[in-house]
Write an enzyme that holds these catalytic residues in place. Sequence first.
Site, PDB file in Angstrom:
ATOM      1  N   TYR A 143       0.822  -1.211   0.000  1.00  0.00           N
ATOM      2  CA  TYR A 143       0.000   0.000   0.000  1.00  0.00           C
ATOM      3  C   TYR A 143       0.860   1.268   0.000  1.00  0.00           C
ATOM      4  O   TYR A 143       0.426   2.317  -0.450  1.00  0.00           O
ATOM      5  CB  TYR A 143      -0.894   0.047   1.247  1.00  0.00           C
ATOM      6  CG  TYR A 143      -2.215  -0.672   1.130  1.00  0.00           C
ATOM      7  CD1 TYR A 143      -2.310  -1.930   0.551  1.00  0.00           C
ATOM      8  CD2 TYR A 143      -3.377  -0.082   1.628  1.00  0.00           C
ATOM      9  CE1 TYR A 143      -3.525  -2.585   0.481  1.00  0.00           C
ATOM     10  CE2 TYR A 143      -4.595  -0.738   1.558  1.00  0.00           C
ATOM     11  CZ  TYR A 143      -4.672  -1.980   0.983  1.00  0.00           C
ATOM     12  OH  TYR A 143      -5.879  -2.618   0.918  1.00  0.00           O
ATOM     13  N   ASP A 221      -2.992 -17.999  -0.089  1.00  0.00           N
ATOM     14  CA  ASP A 221      -4.041 -18.646  -0.893  1.00  0.00           C
ATOM     15  C   ASP A 221      -4.688 -19.785  -0.094  1.00  0.00           C
ATOM     16  O   ASP A 221      -5.914 -19.921  -0.043  1.00  0.00           O
ATOM     17  CB  ASP A 221      -3.488 -19.143  -2.246  1.00  0.00           C
ATOM     18  CG  ASP A 221      -2.179 -19.907  -2.136  1.00  0.00           C
ATOM     19  OD1 ASP A 221      -1.574 -19.947  -1.039  1.00  0.00           O
ATOM     20  OD2 ASP A 221      -1.749 -20.492  -3.154  1.00  0.00           O
ATOM     21  N   ASP A 245      -6.200  -7.135   4.378  1.00  0.00           N
ATOM     22  CA  ASP A 245      -7.376  -6.482   3.798  1.00  0.00           C
ATOM     23  C   ASP A 245      -8.296  -7.537   3.198  1.00  0.00           C
ATOM     24  O   ASP A 245      -9.496  -7.580   3.475  1.00  0.00           O
ATOM     25  CB  ASP A 245      -6.928  -5.487   2.724  1.00  0.00           C
ATOM     26  CG  ASP A 245      -8.093  -4.772   2.063  1.00  0.00           C
ATOM     27  OD1 ASP A 245      -9.024  -4.360   2.789  1.00  0.00           O
ATOM     28  OD2 ASP A 245      -8.095  -4.644   0.830  1.00  0.00           O
ATOM     29  N   ASP A 249     -12.049  -9.323   4.847  1.00  0.00           N
ATOM     30  CA  ASP A 249     -13.350  -9.323   4.160  1.00  0.00           C
ATOM     31  C   ASP A 249     -13.905 -10.747   4.094  1.00  0.00           C
ATOM     32  O   ASP A 249     -15.091 -10.975   4.333  1.00  0.00           O
ATOM     33  CB  ASP A 249     -13.230  -8.778   2.725  1.00  0.00           C
ATOM     34  CG  ASP A 249     -13.542  -7.285   2.627  1.00  0.00           C
ATOM     35  OD1 ASP A 249     -13.140  -6.546   3.544  1.00  0.00           O
ATOM     36  OD2 ASP A 249     -14.178  -6.871   1.639  1.00  0.00           O
TER      37      ASP A 249
HETATM   38  C1  IPM Z   1     -10.317  -1.274   4.586  1.00  0.00           C
HETATM   39  C2  IPM Z   1     -10.558  -0.623   3.247  1.00  0.00           C
HETATM   40  C3  IPM Z   1      -9.393   0.297   2.916  1.00  0.00           C
HETATM   41  C4  IPM Z   1      -8.161  -0.576   2.840  1.00  0.00           C
HETATM   42  C5  IPM Z   1      -9.555   1.139   1.642  1.00  0.00           C
HETATM   43  C6  IPM Z   1     -10.820   1.954   1.645  1.00  0.00           C
HETATM   44  C7  IPM Z   1      -8.365   2.036   1.400  1.00  0.00           C
HETATM   45  O1  IPM Z   1     -10.783  -1.568   2.264  1.00  0.00           O
HETATM   46  O2  IPM Z   1     -10.213  -0.553   5.587  1.00  0.00           O
HETATM   47  O3  IPM Z   1     -10.250  -2.493   4.635  1.00  0.00           O
HETATM   48  O4  IPM Z   1      -7.886  -1.205   1.823  1.00  0.00           O
HETATM   49  O5  IPM Z   1      -7.457  -0.633   3.856  1.00  0.00           O
HETATM   50 MN    MN Z   2     -10.916  -3.610   3.024  1.00  0.00          MN
END
Ligand code: IPM
Ligand code: MN
Length: 357
Positions: A143, A221, A245, A249
Amino acid sequence: MSRNYTIGVIKGDGIGPEIVDEAIKVLDAVAVVEDITFDYKEMLMGGIAIDETGVPLPDETVQGVKQCDAVLFGAIGGPKWDTVERHLRPESGLLGLRKEMGTFANLRPATVYDELVNASTLKPEVLKGVDIMVVRELTGGIYFGQPREQYADRAFNTMIYTREEVLRIAKVAFDIAMKRDKRVCSVDKANVLEVSQFWRDIVEEVAADYPEVALSHMYVDNAAMQLIREPKQFDVILTGNIFGDILSDAASMLSGSIGLLPSASTGAGVGLFEPIHGSAPDIAGQGIANPIATIASAAMMLRYALDEQSAADRIDNAIKLALSEGYRTGDISAYGAEEICATEEMGSIIANYASRE
Ligand code: IPM
Ligand code: MN
């Protein structure tokens, strides 16, 4: 004597303002019964900051957060700002803020509420009792790595970690594991990437100082697959910025909805507390967003930044109670019989439960 805290509030874009308002409602409710006073200091970041000041992260915000005891943040971004130059995008504001605040450790708990084991797309027996803490490195990796560039015929980013960066995030993960089930799974891609082998070597070094903690390593993975296959095998997942990240999710869907999961970003100074989800522009302004992730982030703020354990417990218990009483926002209501609530109703119900004597 009443305790007084200054809370930075960054509502952001999309559903951000709606969900942060509910978290504030809940904080105000517990403040009364816990004899706390909160001063809220609203600041701009993201798309709204672009519209009002021309940049996603105004200096005023960078200076302002330093004067707070903790910062509560909603979400940023939306189609309106998708075409602006990268360094002026809402996301750059958030990344800049995390960097400025030095919040290198992002804690993303993925727990499954018993009440919601049927709300996930996975089988209840796979989910019941899942309690994972994803420790995501937040201010390094691909990042932020230099060089980075986009040309007409090629583009590149750099995944880079320094020894210091890996050491400090690994320590955070092991310290947390000591208070949990004493298992750390470090996730990387060491079969392909030098930076991951480096990460792995340093994590091994840190592990030597924590003989009680069982350390394992997993390729990212495989980790994505294992999270879905048998999530209960995980206690603490330690990983870098981009892998964290993505995996967080995925882990959120164990709980039934990404609208449930909070996060705490901590480091050297003031902490930043935010839901893991985004600004959901498709449902913004409709009053249907799930405020629970942000309310639970406010609870993490009380717990980790302000050491107000009793107030934090009140909120966490109130969320559980609201769910066990059958209250559901649309995202977690796929199974019919429950009471569907609007954002504001869910906030009021939780505020009410959290402030009961
Ligand atoms: C998160 C989001 C952020 C990230 C984005 C909005 C920059 O997806 O907080 O997980 O990738 O960190
Ligand atoms: Mn995210």
